[in-house]
Design an enzyme around this catalytic site. Sequence first.
Site, PDB file in Angstrom:
ATOM      1  N   GLN A   1      -7.968  -0.544   2.577  1.00 44.39           N
ATOM      2  CA  GLN A   1      -9.054  -1.156   3.357  1.00 44.39           C
ATOM      3  C   GLN A   1     -10.370  -1.315   2.879  1.00 44.39           C
ATOM      4  OE1 GLN A   1      -8.499  -1.878   6.743  1.00 44.39           O
ATOM      5  NE2 GLN A   1      -6.470  -0.844   6.874  1.00 44.39           N
TER       6      GLN A   1
ATOM      7  N   CYS B   1       0.776   2.105  13.088  1.00 42.46           N
ATOM      8  CA  CYS B   1       1.683   3.040  12.682  1.00 42.46           C
ATOM      9  C   CYS B   1       2.141   3.963  13.636  1.00 42.46           C
ATOM     10  CB  CYS B   1       1.130   3.982  11.213  1.00 42.46           C
ATOM     11  SG  CYS B   1       0.733   2.597  10.064  1.00 42.46           S
TER      12      CYS B   1
ATOM     13  N   ASN C   1      -8.357   3.749   7.615  1.00 46.20           N
ATOM     14  CA  ASN C   1      -8.048   2.799   8.407  1.00 46.20           C
ATOM     15  C   ASN C   1      -8.365   2.650   9.743  1.00 46.20           C
ATOM     16  OD1 ASN C   1      -6.055   4.854   7.754  1.00 46.20           O
ATOM     17  ND2 ASN C   1      -4.573   3.742   9.076  1.00 46.20           N
TER      18      ASN C   1
ATOM     19  N   THR D   1      12.927  -6.990  -9.559  1.00 47.93           N
ATOM     20  CA  THR D   1      12.302  -8.502  -9.803  1.00 47.93           C
ATOM     21  C   THR D   1      11.224  -8.526  -9.326  1.00 47.93           C
ATOM     22  OG1 THR D   1      14.925  -9.106 -10.151  1.00 47.93           O
ATOM     23  CG2 THR D   1      13.158 -10.809  -9.988  1.00 47.93           C
TER      24      THR D   1
ATOM     25  N   GLY E   1       0.726  -1.417  -0.118  1.00 49.15           N
ATOM     26  CA  GLY E   1       0.016  -0.011   0.129  1.00 49.15           C
ATOM     27  C   GLY E   1       0.878   1.113   0.076  1.00 49.15           C
TER      28      GLY E   1
ATOM     29  N   SER F   1      -3.175  -3.275  -0.948  1.00 44.93           N
ATOM     30  CA  SER F   1      -2.334  -4.105  -0.155  1.00 44.93           C
ATOM     31  C   SER F   1      -2.357  -5.347   0.037  1.00 44.93           C
ATOM     32  CB  SER F   1      -2.019  -3.338   1.137  1.00 44.93           C
ATOM     33  OG  SER F   1      -1.105  -4.056   1.994  1.00 44.93           O
ATOM     34  N   GLY F   2      -1.776  -6.464  -0.285  1.00 40.02           N
ATOM     35  CA  GLY F   2      -1.920  -7.768   0.195  1.00 40.02           C
ATOM     36  C   GLY F   2      -2.283  -8.140   1.706  1.00 40.02           C
ATOM     37  N   HIS F   3      -1.318  -7.664   2.521  1.00 35.56           N
ATOM     38  CA  HIS F   3      -1.392  -7.994   3.902  1.00 35.56           C
ATOM     39  C   HIS F   3      -2.515  -7.658   4.697  1.00 35.56           C
ATOM     40  CE1 HIS F   3       0.016  -5.040   6.513  1.00 35.56           C
ATOM     41  NE2 HIS F   3       0.307  -4.358   5.481  1.00 35.56           N
TER      42      HIS F   3
HETATM   43  C1  LIG Z   1      -2.057  -0.615   5.826  1.00 41.27           C
HETATM   44  C2  LIG Z   1      -2.236   0.689   5.021  1.00 41.27           C
HETATM   45  C3  LIG Z   1      -1.447   1.207   3.828  1.00 41.27           C
HETATM   46  C4  LIG Z   1      -0.115   0.869   3.732  1.00 41.27           C
HETATM   47  O1  LIG Z   1      -0.028  -0.549   3.198  1.00 41.27           O
HETATM   48  P1  LIG Z   1       1.383  -1.460   3.646  1.00 41.27           P
HETATM   49  O2  LIG Z   1       1.235  -2.621   2.562  1.00 41.27           O
HETATM   50  O3  LIG Z   1       1.544  -1.753   4.794  1.00 41.27           O
HETATM   51  O4  LIG Z   1       2.553  -0.695   3.077  1.00 41.27           O
HETATM   52  C5  LIG Z   1      -1.963   2.420   3.504  1.00 41.27           C
HETATM   53  N1  LIG Z   1      -3.144   2.842   3.442  1.00 41.27           N
HETATM   54  C6  LIG Z   1      -3.920   2.307   4.347  1.00 41.27           C
HETATM   55  C7  LIG Z   1      -5.509   2.902   4.259  1.00 41.27           C
HETATM   56  C8  LIG Z   1      -3.762   1.292   5.067  1.00 41.27           C
HETATM   57  O5  LIG Z   1      -4.643   0.613   5.818  1.00 41.27           O
END
Ligand SMILES: *Cc1c(COP(=O)(O)O)cnc(C)c1O
Length: 404
Positions: free
Chosen positions: A209, A354, A181, A266, A100, A228-230
Amino acid sequence: MGTINYMGGQLLRGTKNYIQGVYVGKDNSMRYIYADNAATTAVSESVIAAMMPYFREEYGNPSSVYHLGRNAGSAVENARAKIAEVMGCLPKEIYFTSGGTESDNLAIKGAARLKARQGKRHIITTVFEHPAVLKSCKALENEGFFVTYLPVDERGIVTVEQVSKAVCGDTALVTVMYVNNEIGTIQPIEEIAEVCREKGILFHTDAVQAVGNIPINLHETAQMLSCSGHKLHAPKGIGFLYLSTGVEIQPVISGGGQERGIRSGTPNVPAIVGLAQAVEDSCKNIPEKTARLTAVRDRIIRGILENTKGSCLNGDSRLRVCNNINISFPGVSGEMLLLLLDKMGICASSGSACAAGSLDPSHVLLAMGRSREMAKGSLRLTVGEDITDEEADYIVKSVVKAVS
Ligand SMILES: *Cc1c(COP(=O)(O)O)cnc(C)c1O
């Protein structure tokens, strides 16, 4: 009820409970409820299974010409096609990034720097964006850009009228997050997108989100969108930026020219394969998931508000993502609350991950007009898809006990 360590959870890999992050001890007496899914999520079994071959056998570099490289290259292109199909766009509109933060940086800096060549140096965003957006805008201010930070109302919503009024002849870019978030509020993204379209201004949304939580119609949404994947059961360190055909941006990372020159380096093949699986899984059955989780969310909100004095919900109660609960308690330390909840087997957060560790109250809550005291006494719970009513009630009971 006690706590177990995270390794304990690994013994249960493959059970339903492990996947959504509810850890149950071997004797079934100990458990840990993971209620911080906005911070990160457990990697799902289907994602792990999809990735494994690309760690073990198919470890080629997608740029290599021999079959091992070509296999890896096909895996990346299949993943791109799968994401495009689920999101409703063309494969060539998806660019893989490290997550993200990088997608936000790439979209905002990449687009703004190109627009500056046409003399457009004004950016519109909001005060309650993720730091990845806010600090990208700050960095651009140092390069001579002017940024308008729109305030948010007490509900935690930015209106389309605010955006409309802020636009001027020099506006290069508008960036507004889809779902906040911290407080989970859903912004009127399609309306903002329409105004930007009419005025011919580039629009980016941080949808980290939102993807998998609310149905997204990309063509009505934005010309640039970060994912973002996680946050959706893929690993950390992978994500994508959707760039609508015709939108030009400058790369932020220079190198071998991968991702059609937009993002060198890569490609992280296993993570890309995992991300595609996660996007597909999480975008299935969104209406059913939303209906069920909304009921659980409201049950927890009601339970906590009714049983704690002076508490209040942060963010609109309806324009709200289905798994987010954010409540402030007067005279309570958010940090202390988290430690007590941890002892009771609940993983939660105060403000955003964060910001954790810093004693500064949440910039989001302050922006909504909350006092410093109420901002410091905030608790964010973001529940997982398979939370049960019983677990919801346990969360309520524990929070009420910890607050008192
Ligand atoms: C978690 C988050 C990000 C950052 O994503 P990462 O993959 O952890 O760098 C950015 N924006 C929002 C709204 C998020 O919740």
